[in-house]
Scaffold this motif. Structure first.
Motif, PDB file in Angstrom:
ATOM      1  N   SER A 137     -25.188 -13.698   9.615  1.00 31.65           N
ATOM      2  CA  SER A 137     -24.036 -13.883  10.564  1.00 31.65           C
ATOM      3  C   SER A 137     -22.638 -14.079   9.511  1.00 31.65           C
ATOM      4  CB  SER A 137     -24.276 -15.258  11.024  1.00 31.65           C
ATOM      5  OG  SER A 137     -23.232 -15.580  11.993  1.00 31.65           O
ATOM      6  N   ALA A 138     -21.987 -13.154   9.903  1.00 33.87           N
ATOM      7  CA  ALA A 138     -20.631 -13.027   9.087  1.00 33.87           C
ATOM      8  C   ALA A 138     -19.663 -14.077   9.754  1.00 33.87           C
ATOM      9  CB  ALA A 138     -20.067 -11.561   9.103  1.00 33.87           C
ATOM     10  N   LYS A 139     -19.761 -15.291   9.201  1.00 33.30           N
ATOM     11  CA  LYS A 139     -18.730 -16.028   9.571  1.00 33.30           C
ATOM     12  C   LYS A 139     -17.340 -16.133   9.042  1.00 33.30           C
ATOM     13  CE  LYS A 139     -19.499 -19.174  11.720  1.00 33.30           C
ATOM     14  NZ  LYS A 139     -20.298 -20.405  11.336  1.00 33.30           N
TER      15      LYS A 139
ATOM     16  N   ILE B 178     -28.818  -5.872  10.908  1.00 34.69           N
ATOM     17  CA  ILE B 178     -27.704  -6.111  11.621  1.00 34.69           C
ATOM     18  C   ILE B 178     -26.989  -7.397  11.265  1.00 34.69           C
ATOM     19  CG2 ILE B 178     -26.687  -6.622  13.988  1.00 34.69           C
ATOM     20  CD1 ILE B 178     -29.215  -5.099  14.979  1.00 34.69           C
ATOM     21  N   VAL B 179     -25.646  -7.065  11.052  1.00 35.98           N
ATOM     22  CA  VAL B 179     -24.731  -8.216  10.446  1.00 35.98           C
ATOM     23  C   VAL B 179     -23.672  -8.434  11.878  1.00 35.98           C
ATOM     24  CG1 VAL B 179     -22.793  -8.953   9.077  1.00 35.98           C
ATOM     25  CG2 VAL B 179     -24.532  -7.717   8.095  1.00 35.98           C
ATOM     26  N   GLY B 180     -23.676  -9.840  12.242  1.00 31.39           N
ATOM     27  CA  GLY B 180     -23.099 -10.363  13.384  1.00 31.39           C
ATOM     28  C   GLY B 180     -21.837 -10.966  13.064  1.00 31.39           C
TER      29      GLY B 180
ATOM     30  N   VAL C 214     -38.555 -15.139  15.424  1.00 30.91           N
ATOM     31  CA  VAL C 214     -37.920 -16.496  15.373  1.00 30.91           C
ATOM     32  C   VAL C 214     -37.311 -16.801  13.834  1.00 30.91           C
ATOM     33  CG1 VAL C 214     -38.307 -19.250  15.413  1.00 30.91           C
ATOM     34  CG2 VAL C 214     -39.776 -17.402  16.829  1.00 30.91           C
ATOM     35  N   ILE C 215     -35.896 -16.929  14.083  1.00 29.01           N
ATOM     36  CA  ILE C 215     -35.273 -16.985  12.768  1.00 29.01           C
ATOM     37  C   ILE C 215     -34.528 -18.333  12.768  1.00 29.01           C
ATOM     38  CG2 ILE C 215     -35.225 -14.553  12.435  1.00 29.01           C
ATOM     39  CD1 ILE C 215     -32.503 -14.382  13.148  1.00 29.01           C
ATOM     40  N   VAL C 216     -34.320 -18.837  11.491  1.00 25.34           N
ATOM     41  CA  VAL C 216     -33.487 -20.176  11.333  1.00 25.34           C
ATOM     42  C   VAL C 216     -32.255 -19.943  10.839  1.00 25.34           C
ATOM     43  CG1 VAL C 216     -33.849 -22.475  10.669  1.00 25.34           C
ATOM     44  CG2 VAL C 216     -35.795 -21.317  11.280  1.00 25.34           C
ATOM     45  N   GLU C 217     -31.011 -20.440  11.411  1.00 27.57           N
ATOM     46  CA  GLU C 217     -29.798 -20.328  10.743  1.00 27.57           C
ATOM     47  C   GLU C 217     -29.764 -21.649   9.811  1.00 27.57           C
ATOM     48  OE1 GLU C 217     -25.144 -20.490  12.281  1.00 27.57           O
ATOM     49  OE2 GLU C 217     -26.699 -20.006  13.638  1.00 27.57           O
ATOM     50  N   ASN C 218     -29.076 -21.596   8.702  1.00 25.00           N
ATOM     51  CA  ASN C 218     -28.323 -22.576   7.977  1.00 25.00           C
ATOM     52  C   ASN C 218     -27.282 -23.154   8.961  1.00 25.00           C
ATOM     53  OD1 ASN C 218     -27.349 -20.015   7.029  1.00 25.00           O
ATOM     54  ND2 ASN C 218     -25.857 -21.178   6.207  1.00 25.00           N
ATOM     55  N   HIS C 219     -27.678 -24.368   9.485  1.00 26.11           N
ATOM     56  CA  HIS C 219     -26.830 -24.947  10.501  1.00 26.11           C
ATOM     57  C   HIS C 219     -26.581 -26.322  10.563  1.00 26.11           C
ATOM     58  CE1 HIS C 219     -26.162 -24.028  15.170  1.00 26.11           C
ATOM     59  NE2 HIS C 219     -25.156 -23.966  14.615  1.00 26.11           N
ATOM     60  N   GLY C 220     -26.251 -26.940   9.495  1.00 30.14           N
ATOM     61  CA  GLY C 220     -26.205 -28.297   9.163  1.00 30.14           C
ATOM     62  C   GLY C 220     -27.324 -29.001   8.609  1.00 30.14           C
TER      63      GLY C 220
ATOM     64  N   LEU D 289     -31.567 -16.628   9.361  1.00 29.75           N
ATOM     65  CA  LEU D 289     -30.382 -16.065   9.597  1.00 29.75           C
ATOM     66  C   LEU D 289     -29.209 -16.818   8.770  1.00 29.75           C
ATOM     67  CD1 LEU D 289     -28.579 -14.135  11.957  1.00 29.75           C
ATOM     68  CD2 LEU D 289     -28.103 -16.207  12.997  1.00 29.75           C
ATOM     69  N   PRO D 290     -29.049 -16.087   7.407  1.00 30.19           N
ATOM     70  CA  PRO D 290     -27.985 -16.520   6.696  1.00 30.19           C
ATOM     71  C   PRO D 290     -26.633 -16.413   7.521  1.00 30.19           C
ATOM     72  CG  PRO D 290     -29.420 -14.962   5.467  1.00 30.19           C
ATOM     73  CD  PRO D 290     -29.845 -14.932   6.781  1.00 30.19           C
ATOM     74  N   ASP D 291     -25.979 -17.522   7.498  1.00 28.74           N
ATOM     75  CA  ASP D 291     -24.581 -17.825   7.961  1.00 28.74           C
ATOM     76  C   ASP D 291     -23.599 -17.963   6.697  1.00 28.74           C
ATOM     77  OD1 ASP D 291     -22.081 -18.935   8.987  1.00 28.74           O
ATOM     78  OD2 ASP D 291     -23.060 -18.698  10.906  1.00 28.74           O
ATOM     79  N   PHE D 292     -22.654 -17.053   6.586  1.00 28.79           N
ATOM     80  CA  PHE D 292     -21.730 -17.097   5.310  1.00 28.79           C
ATOM     81  C   PHE D 292     -20.933 -18.605   5.268  1.00 28.79           C
ATOM     82  CE2 PHE D 292     -21.095 -12.104   5.297  1.00 28.79           C
ATOM     83  CZ  PHE D 292     -22.355 -11.827   4.796  1.00 28.79           C
TER      84      PHE D 292
END
Length: 315
Positions: free
Chosen positions: A252-254, A284-286, A183-189, A213-216
């Protein structure tokens, strides 16, 4: 309730094996991923194609084939919005697995939205949100994924929401651990886009299958209510990525826009991926393209080329 879910998951697992052999985990893509000397593999996040999906120009079931045939990508990340009523539909999930196997694609994770606030200060509402996610843990297991991505949202002070989110994530992580799902958490606001806040929540949870899940590109803490594209308060993306990487089980490669040399205009990919590598991350980098200038297909190709270029330089 719990016994019913375990029975359902056991039944689904049997059906999945019958439908696909070993549910995509035995594919050449999966084998290659485990054997590769590079420090990250590239996956495609379904959100990169959200415009086409929302416009019904493509269907969720076509995603695996498109990833492989159009972009040469053999690992995918789903978004639950595009099959939100199918989490318990074994026939549908079997068709997803068949498409995955037919195209030699590995299922990596499902991004979950719209199932309630895991950081809700009201315990009953928080527990309801946790239980809403159970079916997606089960679906992820069925599809051969390793992970679900969730949100640590809630309303209240930073300290109150952190405490509530740690509780919600701990409860969900406990359920996930029983079937081997992260279970992973994204920086999502909101608070989650503050790297120090989210890393603090991870320390409170302190479970091996709960991470980040770090999102750039998702380090906007507060957006303009009149124009969501305008960020009124942001967190340094390089600092935030460094703070989240010790807990990362994916990246996550935004991407949005590119210059003439193929570099992303908002994020220095060489700098940020060096932070990823220096953390010791191997995974894995998405690709998550969100731009408006290029088409979704071209944006995905540009992001893939940039990731490959930087990966080669850093390897």
């Amino acid at each position: 309730m719990q016994a019913d879910r375990r029975h359902f998951l056991k039944l689904m697992s049997g059906l999945a094996i019958g439908a696909t052999g070993i549910g995509c985990l035995g594919s050449k893509a999966a084998a290659a991923s485990g054997a590769s000397p590079v420090f990250f593999e590239i996956s495609l996040a379904q959100w990169s194609l959200h415009k086409a999906l929302f416009a019904k120009q493509m269907d969720n079931l076509d995603f695996a084939a498109k990833a492989r045939k159009d972009f040469g990508i053999g690992i995918v990340e789903y978004v639950n919005q595009f099959f939100k009523d199918k989490a318990n539909d074994t026939a549908y999930l079997n068709e997803m697995l068949k498409r995955c196997k037919d195209n030699d694609v590995k299922n990596h994770l499902i991004m979950i939205d719209g199932e309630g606030e895991l950081g809700n200060l009201n315990e009953a509402e928080r527990i309801k949100a946790v239980e809403n996610h159970y079916r997606w843990v089960d679906a992820a297991k069925y599809l051969g994924c390793a992970t679900i991505r969730v949100n640590a949202a809630g309303k209240g002070s930073a300290e109150e929401v952190a405490k509530a989110a740690a509780d919600g994530l701990s409860r969900l992580g406990e359920y996930g651990s029983k079937v081997g799902i992260n279970v992973i958490v994204e920086n999502h606001g909101g608070y989650s886009s503050n790297g120090a806040w989210l890393s603090g929540v991870m320390k409170q949870v302190n479970k091996p299958n709960v991470g980040t899940l770090p999102d750039f590109g998702n380090f906007c803490i507060k957006r303009d209510p009149a124009n969501w594209r305008t960020c009124q308060e942001s967190y340094d993306r390089y600092q935030g990525t460094a703070e989240l990487m010790p807990f990362a089980k994916g990246v996550s490669a935004k991407s949005n826009n590119f210059d003439e040399a193929g570099n992303e205009k908002e994020t220095d990919y060489m700098k940020i991926l060096k932070i990823v590598k220096d953390s010791g991350f191997k995974g894995i980098v998405g690709i998550e393209y969100e731009g408006d200038v290029l088409s979704e297909d071209e944006g995905i190709r540009k992001t893939k080329a940039l990731l490959e270029k930087v990966r080669t330089a850093l390897s």
